[in-house]
Design a protein around this motif. Structure first.
Motif, PDB file in Angstrom:
ATOM      1  N   GLU A  16       8.375   8.044  -0.578  1.00 54.19           N
ATOM      2  CA  GLU A  16       7.037   7.539  -0.333  1.00 54.19           C
ATOM      3  C   GLU A  16       6.026   8.389  -1.111  1.00 54.19           C
ATOM      4  OE1 GLU A  16       6.334   7.397   3.845  1.00 54.19           O
ATOM      5  OE2 GLU A  16       7.622   5.661   4.115  1.00 54.19           O
ATOM      6  N   SER A  17       5.299   7.743  -2.008  1.00 54.67           N
ATOM      7  CA  SER A  17       4.319   8.450  -2.825  1.00 54.67           C
ATOM      8  C   SER A  17       3.075   8.787  -2.024  1.00 54.67           C
ATOM      9  CB  SER A  17       3.908   7.573  -4.012  1.00 54.67           C
ATOM     10  OG  SER A  17       5.004   7.330  -4.850  1.00 54.67           O
ATOM     11  N   ILE A  18       2.495   9.919  -2.350  1.00 52.30           N
ATOM     12  CA  ILE A  18       1.189  10.285  -1.822  1.00 52.30           C
ATOM     13  C   ILE A  18       0.162   9.785  -2.833  1.00 52.30           C
ATOM     14  CG2 ILE A  18      -0.361  12.166  -1.177  1.00 52.30           C
ATOM     15  CD1 ILE A  18       1.978  11.857   0.739  1.00 52.30           C
ATOM     16  N   TYR A  19      -0.735   8.930  -2.378  1.00 51.61           N
ATOM     17  CA  TYR A  19      -1.744   8.351  -3.260  1.00 51.61           C
ATOM     18  C   TYR A  19      -2.876   9.352  -3.469  1.00 51.61           C
ATOM     19  CZ  TYR A  19       0.361   3.729  -3.147  1.00 51.61           C
ATOM     20  OH  TYR A  19       1.212   2.665  -3.312  1.00 51.61           O
ATOM     21  N   SER A  20      -3.234   9.566  -4.725  1.00 51.51           N
ATOM     22  CA  SER A  20      -4.335  10.454  -5.081  1.00 51.51           C
ATOM     23  C   SER A  20      -5.511   9.574  -5.508  1.00 51.51           C
ATOM     24  CB  SER A  20      -3.912  11.375  -6.220  1.00 51.51           C
ATOM     25  OG  SER A  20      -4.989  12.196  -6.601  1.00 51.51           O
ATOM     26  N   LEU A  21      -6.609   9.651  -4.736  1.00 51.62           N
ATOM     27  CA  LEU A  21      -7.738   8.749  -4.936  1.00 51.62           C
ATOM     28  C   LEU A  21      -9.038   9.526  -5.049  1.00 51.62           C
ATOM     29  CD1 LEU A  21      -6.712   6.410  -2.003  1.00 51.62           C
ATOM     30  CD2 LEU A  21      -6.273   5.968  -4.405  1.00 51.62           C
ATOM     31  N   ARG A  22      -9.946   8.992  -5.873  1.00 49.61           N
ATOM     32  CA  ARG A  22     -11.295   9.542  -6.003  1.00 49.61           C
ATOM     33  C   ARG A  22     -12.279   8.404  -5.812  1.00 49.61           C
ATOM     34  NH1 ARG A  22     -11.808  13.752 -11.095  1.00 49.61           N
ATOM     35  NH2 ARG A  22     -11.195  15.572  -9.873  1.00 49.61           N
ATOM     36  N   LEU A  23     -13.222   8.589  -4.905  1.00 52.95           N
ATOM     37  CA  LEU A  23     -14.281   7.601  -4.685  1.00 52.95           C
ATOM     38  C   LEU A  23     -15.604   8.225  -5.105  1.00 52.95           C
ATOM     39  CD1 LEU A  23     -15.182   4.832  -3.570  1.00 52.95           C
ATOM     40  CD2 LEU A  23     -15.484   5.968  -1.354  1.00 52.95           C
ATOM     41  N   PHE A  24     -16.256   7.589  -6.075  1.00 50.36           N
ATOM     42  CA  PHE A  24     -17.543   8.053  -6.566  1.00 50.36           C
ATOM     43  C   PHE A  24     -18.645   7.264  -5.883  1.00 50.36           C
ATOM     44  CE2 PHE A  24     -14.535   9.361  -9.696  1.00 50.36           C
ATOM     45  CZ  PHE A  24     -15.014  10.567 -10.165  1.00 50.36           C
ATOM     46  N   GLU A  44      -6.299   4.102   6.311  1.00 52.30           N
ATOM     47  CA  GLU A  44      -5.688   4.467   7.595  1.00 52.30           C
ATOM     48  C   GLU A  44      -4.740   3.365   8.088  1.00 52.30           C
ATOM     49  OE1 GLU A  44      -5.611   7.342   9.627  1.00 52.30           O
ATOM     50  OE2 GLU A  44      -6.209   8.068   7.649  1.00 52.30           O
ATOM     51  N   GLU A  45      -5.066   2.131   7.790  1.00 51.22           N
ATOM     52  CA  GLU A  45      -4.192   1.037   8.228  1.00 51.22           C
ATOM     53  C   GLU A  45      -2.955   0.904   7.357  1.00 51.22           C
ATOM     54  OE1 GLU A  45      -4.224  -3.806   8.861  1.00 51.22           O
ATOM     55  OE2 GLU A  45      -6.130  -2.734   8.792  1.00 51.22           O
ATOM     56  N   HIS A  46      -3.092   1.090   6.057  1.00 48.10           N
ATOM     57  CA  HIS A  46      -1.993   0.793   5.133  1.00 48.10           C
ATOM     58  C   HIS A  46      -1.303   2.007   4.519  1.00 48.10           C
ATOM     59  CE1 HIS A  46      -2.810  -3.517   5.231  1.00 48.10           C
ATOM     60  NE2 HIS A  46      -4.084  -3.173   5.267  1.00 48.10           N
ATOM     61  N   LEU A  47      -1.962   3.164   4.520  1.00 50.02           N
ATOM     62  CA  LEU A  47      -1.375   4.361   3.892  1.00 50.02           C
ATOM     63  C   LEU A  47      -1.524   5.594   4.780  1.00 50.02           C
ATOM     64  CD1 LEU A  47      -2.587   4.058   0.189  1.00 50.02           C
ATOM     65  CD2 LEU A  47      -0.274   3.735   1.047  1.00 50.02           C
ATOM     66  N   LYS A  48      -1.555   5.427   6.064  1.00 50.22           N
ATOM     67  CA  LYS A  48      -1.792   6.541   6.983  1.00 50.22           C
ATOM     68  C   LYS A  48      -0.838   7.706   6.664  1.00 50.22           C
ATOM     69  CE  LYS A  48      -2.562   7.670  11.764  1.00 50.22           C
ATOM     70  NZ  LYS A  48      -3.932   7.489  12.145  1.00 50.22           N
ATOM     71  N   GLY A  49      -1.427   8.873   6.409  1.00 50.91           N
ATOM     72  CA  GLY A  49      -0.644  10.065   6.125  1.00 50.91           C
ATOM     73  C   GLY A  49      -0.069  10.119   4.719  1.00 50.91           C
ATOM     74  N   ARG A  50      -0.426   9.142   3.879  1.00 51.64           N
ATOM     75  CA  ARG A  50       0.150   9.086   2.534  1.00 51.64           C
ATOM     76  C   ARG A  50      -0.914   9.056   1.445  1.00 51.64           C
ATOM     77  NH1 ARG A  50       3.341   4.066   1.979  1.00 51.64           N
ATOM     78  NH2 ARG A  50       3.651   4.897  -0.089  1.00 51.64           N
ATOM     79  N   LYS A  78      -7.751   5.214  -8.606  1.00 49.59           N
ATOM     80  CA  LYS A  78      -6.413   5.570  -8.107  1.00 49.59           C
ATOM     81  C   LYS A  78      -5.748   6.360  -9.225  1.00 49.59           C
ATOM     82  CE  LYS A  78      -2.851   2.955  -8.385  1.00 49.59           C
ATOM     83  NZ  LYS A  78      -1.520   2.474  -8.513  1.00 49.59           N
ATOM     84  N   LYS A  79      -5.552   7.660  -9.009  1.00 54.69           N
ATOM     85  CA  LYS A  79      -4.959   8.533 -10.014  1.00 54.69           C
ATOM     86  C   LYS A  79      -3.431   8.496  -9.974  1.00 54.69           C
ATOM     87  CE  LYS A  79      -8.139  11.318 -11.701  1.00 54.69           C
ATOM     88  NZ  LYS A  79      -8.450  11.323 -13.117  1.00 54.69           N
ATOM     89  N   TYR A  80      -2.894   8.443  -8.760  1.00 56.47           N
ATOM     90  CA  TYR A  80      -1.451   8.484  -8.583  1.00 56.47           C
ATOM     91  C   TYR A  80      -1.085   7.661  -7.365  1.00 56.47           C
ATOM     92  CZ  TYR A  80       3.294  10.229  -8.286  1.00 56.47           C
ATOM     93  OH  TYR A  80       4.659  10.303  -8.248  1.00 56.47           O
TER      94      TYR A  80
END
Length: 104
Positions: A16-24, A44-50, A78-80
């Motif tokens: 399970e990948s950890i998604y790396s996100l940036r919100l500007f 929180e609904e679709h990637l909780k803890g990931r 979405k970086k990763y």
């Protein structure tokens, strides 16, 4: 000793990948707050803890804005995992956000 069941579970967790996100965003504007709240609810609904979400105020971090070539806000990057994706807007269209994250 049979450990096949537990090793399959461990493999699934490791994959399970950890998604790396940036919100500007632009400060505490109503659109920025809406984008943050909408995105956090989806995550929180679709990637909780990931996921790792970094929220960046374009007025406070101009060097990052220049490096990332930000052209509009709110903007989610979405970086990763690959591929890198960019989504513009208040993140109210759940299907669009999930598609951009590669979840549908």
């Amino acid at each position: 000793m049979n450990t096949e069941g537990s090793s399959l579970q461990d493999w699934d967790k490791a994959d399970e990948s950890i998604y790396s996100l940036r919100l500007f965003v632009t400060g505490a504007s109503s659109v920025s707050i809406r984008a943050i709240n909408n995105l956090q609810a989806i995550l929180e609904e679709h990637l909780k803890g990931r996921y790792e979400l970094e929220i960046i105020d374009v007025h406070q971090q101009p060097l990052i804005v220049k490096q990332e070539d930000i052209f509009a806000v709110p903007l989610l990057i979405k970086k990763y995992p690959a591929p890198i994706k960019r989504l513009v807007g208040d993140m109210s269209d759940t299907a669009k956000v999930l598609h951009g994250l590669g979840l549908i």
